[in-house]
Scaffold this active site. Sequence first.
Site, PDB file in Angstrom:
ATOM      1  N   GLU A  67      31.314  18.480 -20.523  1.00 22.71           N
ATOM      2  CA  GLU A  67      32.725  18.084 -20.504  1.00 22.71           C
ATOM      3  C   GLU A  67      33.110  17.844 -19.046  1.00 22.71           C
ATOM      4  O   GLU A  67      33.264  18.796 -18.278  1.00 22.71           O
ATOM      5  CB  GLU A  67      33.509  19.270 -21.089  1.00 22.71           C
ATOM      6  CG  GLU A  67      34.943  19.055 -21.356  1.00 22.71           C
ATOM      7  CD  GLU A  67      35.165  18.283 -22.645  1.00 22.71           C
ATOM      8  OE1 GLU A  67      34.231  18.151 -23.464  1.00 22.71           O
ATOM      9  OE2 GLU A  67      36.284  17.815 -22.795  1.00 22.71           O
ATOM     10  N   ASP A 119      31.632  19.133  -8.055  1.00 19.52           N
ATOM     11  CA  ASP A 119      31.640  17.717  -8.411  1.00 19.52           C
ATOM     12  C   ASP A 119      30.678  17.466  -9.574  1.00 19.52           C
ATOM     13  O   ASP A 119      29.474  17.735  -9.473  1.00 19.52           O
ATOM     14  CB  ASP A 119      31.226  16.901  -7.182  1.00 19.52           C
ATOM     15  CG  ASP A 119      31.412  15.407  -7.391  1.00 19.52           C
ATOM     16  OD1 ASP A 119      31.319  14.926  -8.545  1.00 19.52           O
ATOM     17  OD2 ASP A 119      31.639  14.709  -6.393  1.00 19.52           O
ATOM     18  N   ASP A 141      40.855  10.623 -14.112  1.00 18.95           N
ATOM     19  CA  ASP A 141      41.870  10.071 -13.206  1.00 18.95           C
ATOM     20  C   ASP A 141      41.727   8.556 -13.193  1.00 18.95           C
ATOM     21  O   ASP A 141      40.624   8.037 -12.949  1.00 18.95           O
ATOM     22  CB  ASP A 141      41.665  10.641 -11.804  1.00 18.95           C
ATOM     23  CG  ASP A 141      41.811  12.164 -11.798  1.00 18.95           C
ATOM     24  OD1 ASP A 141      42.885  12.646 -12.179  1.00 18.95           O
ATOM     25  OD2 ASP A 141      40.835  12.856 -11.450  1.00 18.95           O
ATOM     26  N   LYS A 145      45.262   1.868  -8.393  1.00 14.46           N
ATOM     27  CA  LYS A 145      45.300   0.830  -7.333  1.00 14.46           C
ATOM     28  C   LYS A 145      43.908   0.223  -7.156  1.00 14.46           C
ATOM     29  O   LYS A 145      42.914   0.956  -7.111  1.00 14.46           O
ATOM     30  CB  LYS A 145      45.749   1.445  -6.007  1.00 14.46           C
ATOM     31  CG  LYS A 145      47.196   1.905  -6.035  1.00 14.46           C
ATOM     32  CD  LYS A 145      47.594   2.508  -4.709  1.00 14.46           C
ATOM     33  CE  LYS A 145      49.035   2.975  -4.822  1.00 14.46           C
ATOM     34  NZ  LYS A 145      49.385   3.987  -3.832  1.00 14.46           N
ATOM     35  N   ASP A 177      44.323   6.708 -21.489  1.00 12.04           N
ATOM     36  CA  ASP A 177      45.590   6.091 -21.900  1.00 12.04           C
ATOM     37  C   ASP A 177      45.976   4.994 -20.914  1.00 12.04           C
ATOM     38  O   ASP A 177      47.105   4.529 -20.927  1.00 12.04           O
ATOM     39  CB  ASP A 177      46.706   7.150 -21.954  1.00 12.04           C
ATOM     40  CG  ASP A 177      46.920   7.818 -20.613  1.00 12.04           C
ATOM     41  OD1 ASP A 177      45.948   7.914 -19.843  1.00 12.04           O
ATOM     42  OD2 ASP A 177      48.053   8.242 -20.314  1.00 12.04           O
ATOM     43  N   PHE A 214      47.711  15.390 -21.706  1.00 16.22           N
ATOM     44  CA  PHE A 214      47.624  13.989 -21.281  1.00 16.22           C
ATOM     45  C   PHE A 214      47.881  13.050 -22.448  1.00 16.22           C
ATOM     46  O   PHE A 214      48.557  12.035 -22.320  1.00 16.22           O
ATOM     47  CB  PHE A 214      46.263  13.713 -20.635  1.00 16.22           C
ATOM     48  CG  PHE A 214      46.157  14.347 -19.289  1.00 16.22           C
ATOM     49  CD1 PHE A 214      46.697  13.746 -18.168  1.00 16.22           C
ATOM     50  CD2 PHE A 214      45.552  15.580 -19.154  1.00 16.22           C
ATOM     51  CE1 PHE A 214      46.642  14.364 -16.933  1.00 16.22           C
ATOM     52  CE2 PHE A 214      45.491  16.207 -17.919  1.00 16.22           C
ATOM     53  CZ  PHE A 214      46.034  15.598 -16.805  1.00 16.22           C
ATOM     54  N   GLU A 215      47.348  13.400 -23.600  1.00  8.60           N
ATOM     55  CA  GLU A 215      47.557  12.539 -24.761  1.00  8.60           C
ATOM     56  C   GLU A 215      49.015  12.630 -25.234  1.00  8.60           C
ATOM     57  O   GLU A 215      49.618  11.621 -25.573  1.00  8.60           O
ATOM     58  CB  GLU A 215      46.610  12.922 -25.893  1.00  8.60           C
ATOM     59  CG  GLU A 215      46.746  11.965 -27.072  1.00  8.60           C
ATOM     60  CD  GLU A 215      45.487  11.862 -27.897  1.00  8.60           C
ATOM     61  OE1 GLU A 215      44.611  12.722 -27.784  1.00  8.60           O
ATOM     62  OE2 GLU A 215      45.372  10.884 -28.655  1.00  8.60           O
TER      63      GLU A 215
HETATM   64  C1  LIG Z   1      43.541  13.638 -15.564  1.00  9.02           C
HETATM   65  S1  LIG Z   1      42.679  15.155 -15.638  1.00  9.02           S
HETATM   66  C2  LIG Z   1      42.188  15.301 -17.365  1.00  9.02           C
HETATM   67  C3  LIG Z   1      41.838  16.696 -17.755  1.00  9.02           C
HETATM   68  C4  LIG Z   1      41.284  16.910 -19.173  1.00  9.02           C
HETATM   69  N1  LIG Z   1      40.071  16.137 -19.406  1.00  9.02           N
HETATM   70  C5  LIG Z   1      42.301  16.629 -20.260  1.00  9.02           C
HETATM   71  O1  LIG Z   1      42.111  15.688 -21.029  1.00  9.02           O
HETATM   72  O2  LIG Z   1      43.297  17.365 -20.334  1.00  9.02           O
HETATM   73  C6  LIG Z   1      41.158  14.706 -14.848  1.00  9.02           C
HETATM   74  C7  LIG Z   1      40.422  15.920 -14.310  1.00  9.02           C
HETATM   75  O3  LIG Z   1      39.137  15.524 -13.856  1.00  9.02           O
HETATM   76  C8  LIG Z   1      38.806  16.309 -12.721  1.00  9.02           C
HETATM   77  N2  LIG Z   1      37.752  15.575 -11.999  1.00  9.02           N
HETATM   78  C9  LIG Z   1      37.807  14.315 -11.538  1.00  9.02           C
HETATM   79  N3  LIG Z   1      36.648  13.974 -10.970  1.00  9.02           N
HETATM   80  C10 LIG Z   1      35.827  15.056 -11.086  1.00  9.02           C
HETATM   81  C11 LIG Z   1      34.498  15.312 -10.692  1.00  9.02           C
HETATM   82  N4  LIG Z   1      33.764  14.383 -10.053  1.00  9.02           N
HETATM   83  N5  LIG Z   1      33.976  16.520 -10.954  1.00  9.02           N
HETATM   84  C12 LIG Z   1      34.698  17.461 -11.607  1.00  9.02           C
HETATM   85  N6  LIG Z   1      35.966  17.277 -12.003  1.00  9.02           N
HETATM   86  C13 LIG Z   1      36.529  16.081 -11.747  1.00  9.02           C
HETATM   87  C14 LIG Z   1      40.106  16.457 -11.984  1.00  9.02           C
HETATM   88  O4  LIG Z   1      40.118  17.568 -11.124  1.00  9.02           O
HETATM   89  C15 LIG Z   1      41.107  16.594 -13.137  1.00  9.02           C
HETATM   90  O5  LIG Z   1      41.349  17.945 -13.450  1.00  9.02           O
END
Ligand SMILES: C[S@@+](CC[C@H](N)C(=O)[O-])C[C@H]1O[C@@H](n2cnc3c(N)ncnc32)[C@H](O)[C@@H]1O
Length: 235
Positions: A67, A119, A141, A145, A177, A214-215
């Site tokens: 995940e 990461d 994310d 941009k 989304d 988020f959804e």
């Molecule tokens: C917009 S949030 C969505 C969270 C979750 N998947 C949800 O649907 O509620 C995106 C998450 O991805 C994490 N993230 C982005 N790039 C990542 C990476 N390379 N490694 C680990 N986490 C990452 C961010 O810290 C953030 O918490």
Amino acid sequence: MTITDPDPAAVPSTGRTIRTFHPRRGRMSGRQTDALDRLWSSYGLDVSDEPVDLAALFGRRAPVVLEIGSGMGDSTAAMAAADPDRDYLAVEVHTPGIANLLDLVDRADLGNVRVARGDALELVSGLPEGSLAAVHVFFPDPWPKARHHKRRIIQPSHVALLRSRLTPGGVLHCATDWAEYAEAMRETLDADPELVDVYGGFAPRPAHRPVTKFERRAITAGRPVADLIFRRRQR
Ligand SMILES: C[S@@+](CC[C@H](N)C(=O)[O-])C[C@H]1O[C@@H](n2cnc3c(N)ncnc32)[C@H](O)[C@@H]1O
């Protein structure tokens, strides 16, 4: 062990400088701090450049679902609870989210969840090829941009890496989304010769993907959510 929220720039690096996550700090609730202190040594894994032994991590050999960007962990905890025969490895950089997931795991007494801090792309590099039953990338994310598109997690080189860790027939499931990102994801996934589009386009919303903040926000704002479900080609 107490862990403070890292400056993302300080997350152990293999030299890649373009990050897919936002630098952010967050306060932790007392409950989250307590969960992190009590549970990290049993359920946590710091991402490093060491290879990851999944059977040793989970204490058994079962199909593993990764995940990526588990956020506050609601999806991971709900899916792991509904799917006890598979193991769930969540990876996130945001410590309050990691702590929240540990608290959810503890409260539901889930033995099939582990949480990696760091990461995701570095974690995946340390996994054996063909070791994952599925990779979930839910609401990544969007980096809207154009100059930030290089930060998107779904881009050809990252997809090639993720796909290489899937078993043949393993699933790469993305949800977003952000309409323009959804189209870009579809093009990128379609272009990977080793991936097959299970639904020939956007997938019907799968019932096993829990509804998260988020959804709900997207639905309230009138933004449709797109699911993309691809499989690694069988040899
Ligand atoms: C917009 S949030 C969505 C969270 C979750 N998947 C949800 O649907 O509620 C995106 C998450 O991805 C994490 N993230 C982005 N790039 C990542 C990476 N390379 N490694 C680990 N986490 C990452 C961010 O810290 C953030 O918490």
